[in-house]
Motif scaffolding. Structure first.
Motif, short mmCIF file in Angstrom:
data_model
loop_
_atom_site.label_atom_id
_atom_site.label_comp_id
_atom_site.label_asym_id
_atom_site.label_seq_id
_atom_site.Cartn_x
_atom_site.Cartn_y
_atom_site.Cartn_z
N SER A 126 -56.44 6.93 -3.09
CA SER A 126 -55.54 7.36 -1.81
C SER A 126 -53.93 7.28 -2.32
O SER A 126 -53.43 7.90 -1.48
N TYR A 127 -53.90 7.14 -3.62
CA TYR A 127 -52.53 7.01 -3.92
C TYR A 127 -52.27 8.31 -4.95
O TYR A 127 -53.00 8.48 -5.73
N ASP A 128 -51.21 8.78 -4.91
CA ASP A 128 -50.79 10.09 -5.49
C ASP A 128 -50.06 9.97 -6.69
O ASP A 128 -50.26 10.85 -7.69
N TYR A 129 -49.38 9.14 -6.89
CA TYR A 129 -48.48 8.76 -8.04
C TYR A 129 -48.38 7.32 -8.38
O TYR A 129 -48.42 6.52 -7.70
N TRP A 130 -48.22 7.25 -9.77
CA TRP A 130 -48.57 5.76 -10.49
C TRP A 130 -47.35 5.86 -11.48
O TRP A 130 -46.96 6.52 -12.12
N GLY A 131 -46.99 4.51 -11.65
CA GLY A 131 -46.22 4.03 -12.68
C GLY A 131 -46.95 3.65 -13.93
O GLY A 131 -48.30 3.74 -13.88
N GLN A 132 -46.41 3.34 -14.95
CA GLN A 132 -46.98 2.87 -16.38
C GLN A 132 -47.53 1.72 -16.39
O GLN A 132 -48.38 1.40 -17.23
N GLY A 133 -47.24 0.77 -15.47
CA GLY A 133 -47.94 -0.68 -15.48
C GLY A 133 -46.99 -1.57 -16.11
O GLY A 133 -46.29 -1.08 -17.06
N THR A 134 -47.11 -2.74 -15.70
CA THR A 134 -46.22 -3.92 -16.42
C THR A 134 -47.15 -5.07 -16.57
O THR A 134 -48.10 -5.46 -15.51
N GLN A 135 -47.36 -5.78 -17.58
CA GLN A 135 -48.24 -7.01 -17.83
C GLN A 135 -47.52 -8.32 -17.32
O GLN A 135 -46.51 -8.57 -17.39
N VAL A 136 -48.65 -8.86 -16.66
CA VAL A 136 -48.41 -10.20 -15.75
C VAL A 136 -49.26 -11.04 -16.41
O VAL A 136 -50.67 -10.71 -16.38
N THR A 137 -48.97 -12.16 -17.15
CA THR A 137 -49.75 -13.23 -17.65
C THR A 137 -49.55 -14.55 -17.30
O THR A 137 -48.33 -15.03 -17.17
N VAL A 138 -50.60 -15.22 -16.69
CA VAL A 138 -50.28 -16.55 -16.25
C VAL A 138 -51.03 -17.45 -16.99
O VAL A 138 -52.26 -17.56 -16.98
N SER A 139 -50.67 -18.39 -17.58
CA SER A 139 -51.26 -19.48 -18.30
C SER A 139 -51.56 -20.77 -17.41
O SER A 139 -50.97 -20.96 -16.43
N SER A 140 -52.72 -21.31 -17.73
CA SER A 140 -53.18 -22.42 -16.98
C SER A 140 -52.53 -23.84 -17.66
O SER A 140 -52.14 -23.77 -18.75
#
Length: 121
Positions: free
Chosen positions: A107-121
């Protein structure tokens, strides 16, 4: 053509917070955040209406994440609190001509390149 640029990802310990930003070339669309973990499909996280008056969240992030927008700055934010290791993914900003309740990524027409999120335990 709408251009979207995300920022704000990084490495954080479980229970911590991050704020993602997405700068758009225009601010006339419904805006959403999606995420994709390795080996998994891209999933809906949150969306906000053009005016910013309505928001919608995936159950997995409700109460922990907050989406907002500043149309004067053409910027959408995703405030992420109480982060969990299972929130680890690449987060994408997207723009849609449809209403915010259409959660399918198609349903989405345009997208960014993405950004990494990392959560450590």
């Amino acid at each position: 053509q709408v251009q979207l640029v995300e920022s704000g990802g990084g490495l954080v310990q479980g229970g911590g917070s991050l704020r993602l930003s997405c700068v758009a070339s225009v601010s006339i669309y419904t805006m959403g955040w999606f995420r994709q973990a390795p080996g998994k499909e891209r999933e809906f996280v949150a969306a906000i209406s053009r005016s910013g008056g309505d928001t919608y969240y995936a159950d997995s992030v409700k109460g922990r994440f907050t989406i907002s927008r500043d149309n004067a700055k053409n910027t959408v934010y995703l405030q992420m609190n109480s982060l969990k290791p299972e929130d680890t993914a690449v987060y994408y900003c997207a723009a849609s001509k449809k209403n915010l309740y259409n959660t399918n990524y198609a349903s989405y027409d345009y997208w960014g390149q993405g950004t990494q999120v990392t959560v450590s335990s």
